[in-house]
Scaffold this active site. Structure first.
Site, short mmCIF file in Angstrom:
data_model
loop_
_atom_site.label_atom_id
_atom_site.label_comp_id
_atom_site.label_asym_id
_atom_site.label_seq_id
_atom_site.Cartn_x
_atom_site.Cartn_y
_atom_site.Cartn_z
N HIS A 184 0.83 -1.19 0.00
CA HIS A 184 0.00 0.00 0.00
C HIS A 184 0.88 1.26 0.00
CE1 HIS A 184 -2.92 -2.93 1.64
NE2 HIS A 184 -3.84 -2.14 1.13
N ASP A 256 -4.80 -6.22 -7.38
CA ASP A 256 -4.92 -5.49 -6.12
C ASP A 256 -5.17 -4.03 -6.50
OD1 ASP A 256 -4.99 -5.06 -3.41
OD2 ASP A 256 -3.07 -6.01 -3.00
#
Length: 483
Positions: A184, A256
């Site tokens: 992230h 993702d």
């Protein structure tokens, strides 16, 4: 260059967007009607089950084939139960229990709950083999560190979930378990040979494929021998040659979130990542959580432009759209009557998974000290700890770096102390505080994060729950004799 309307519609069919709020805004409904593949629901979209069902019905009224996805892993990553914590233990506890029939039953129950509110794709299970104790993003989301055990529970999870006709999405290919960075926030590197990947990281994905998983999610991780300098999401060698070629996966390949820095920074932006992922072999592009109509249009425009200027083959986009449509069609077949599972299923599993070293029964009502811990982006701010499960017991929340030993001893008086922590071994201040307390006072430690080899000297008991869900907290309270 003008945007070709037909190409725009084709591009929309590959996009998994998101929207703010508890009700789909008009633009989200309109895009679904125009052919947008679907939406991912996050905690901020969820108030209660009835509201979720109404939201999914509104999207489905616009497009009967719309995909509605969610990250409902159980354990520490929950969306349906983000206000209270999941009633199910997560993968680490299920792996520690090592009863594949329980894993199957838990995932079947999760699937039944999702089906009841109109969710069609669960972005789960996490099948990474967590070999790094300091992994900041996988940890308790993993079934464990042993590839064979993870593979066995992967198969059970996929089969249990898909019995409810909710599609499983095994993640994060080719394996995020050996990283010590969070994709992230940056692009992690797994500096391992293909031989190591095949032995350590790939068996669970092979098990997912063998179990008929309808989807696999890519990882924004760099494996130099396989992906070069790019993340796996942008690597044809990883996505097409390894996953589809060697492992034989024929389902939908979901990225993702492209807004994650492991992808967006490399590509020059969220929208700019889309054509790179499609070219590598991805089919359904998860944009992320912070999405509005403008970002959807920008992402679609990037795909169209890439086709028009020759960077992306239109046939590849058509193939991706067809695989996404096939995923939607698979979920449209009803599973028949579903049972959501008994209320005790998750709690019984969590209790059986608890590992106890020493004498956990604290006797007199203790002082419970919960050490403050950060949550990952994947987890979000979900309640954790013993709080909801014990009455008549004083509980305080403390920051290890600013809390003095004498202060806690004075507050405890003659009462034993129970220290509740997540990943205590990663925090020098936490380990120092616990060891100092245990040297002078009866202390029991409840570790609710990923277990490590660290054990503080002098503690009465060390209790490992393998997770911090509502179920794990109740289980720990029971072991301590407080529930």
């Amino acid at each position: 260059m003008a945007i070709d309307p037909a190409l725009r519609r084709l591009a929309l069919r590959t996009l998994l967007a998101a929207y703010p709020g508890s009700t789909p805004p008009p633009w989200a409904v309109d895009l679904a009607a125009e052919g947008l593949a679907g939406y991912t629901l996050f905690g901020f979209n969820i108030v209660d089950r009835e509201q979720v069902a109404a939201s999914t019905a509104a999207l489905r009224a616009a497009s009967p084939h719309v995909i509605v996805a969610i990250d409902e892993e159980g354990g520490d990553v929950t969306r349906l139960a983000h206000r209270t914590g999941s009633p199910y233990p997560g993968n680490a506890a299920l792996g520690a229990l090592d009863d594949v029939e329980v894993t199957r039953a838990v995932y079947r129950a999760i699937g039944a709950e999702l089906a009841a509110v109109g969710v069609t794709v669960d972005l789960a299970p996490t099948v990474d083999v967590n070999t790094a104790d300091d992994n900041p993003i996988i940890g308790t989301r993993s079934f464990g560190a042993d590839p064979a055990r993870v593979a066995a529970h992967t198969r059970a999870a996929v089969e249990g979930l898909q019995e409810t006709r909710v599609a499983a999405c095994a993640k994060h290919f080719p394996g995020h378990g050996a990283t010590v960075a969070d994709s992230h926030l940056e692009l992690p590197t797994v500096d391992a040979s293909l031989a190591v990947l095949r032995e350590r990281d790939l068996p669970p994905f092979a098990a997912a494929v063998a179990a008929g998983a309808q989807a696999v999610m890519t990882a924004h991780i760099r494996v130099p021998e396989l992906t070069g300098d790019a993340p796996a999401t942008f690597s044809r060698a990883a996505m097409h040659e390894l996953l589809r070629g060697d492992l034989g996966f024929a389902g939908a390949l979901i990225t993702d979130a492209l807004e994650m820095k492991g992808a967006a920074v490399v590509a020059g932006g969220t929208a700019q990542a889309a054509p790179l992922a499609l070219a590598a072999g991805a089919d359904l592009l998860c944009i992320g959580a912070d999405v509005d109509a403008a970002l959807v249009e920008e992402t679609a425009a990037e795909i169209v432009t890439a086709v028009q200027d020759g960077r992306l083959d239109a046939a590849r986009v058509e193939e991706a759209a067809e695989r996404t449509a096939a995923l939607a069609a698979w979920t449209a077949t009803p599973a028949g009557p579903l049972e959501t599972g008994s209320e005790s299923l998750g709690y019984d599993a969590a209790r059986r998974a608890v590992h106890v070293e020493g004498d956990p029964l604290v006797g007199a009502p203790p002082l419970v000290v919960e050490l403050a811990a950060t949550s990952t982006i994947a987890e979000g701010r979900v309640p954790w700890g013993l709080g909801p499960h014990i009455d008549g017991v004083e509980q305080i929340r403390a920051v290890a770096a600013t809390t003095g030993v004498d202060e806690l001893l004075a507050r405890a008086g003659d009462r034993p102390i129970v220290v509740v922590a997540r990943h205590a071994h990663r925090l020098t201040d936490a380990t120092a505080l616990i060891e100092a307390l245990a040297a002078r006072h009866p202390v029991t430690v409840v570790e609710m994060g990923w277990p490590s080899s660290w054990r503080p000297a002098g503690v009465r008991a060390f209790v490992t729950t393998y997770g911090a869900s509502h179920a794990n907290g109740r289980a720990a309270a029971g072991v301590l004799g407080l529930h």
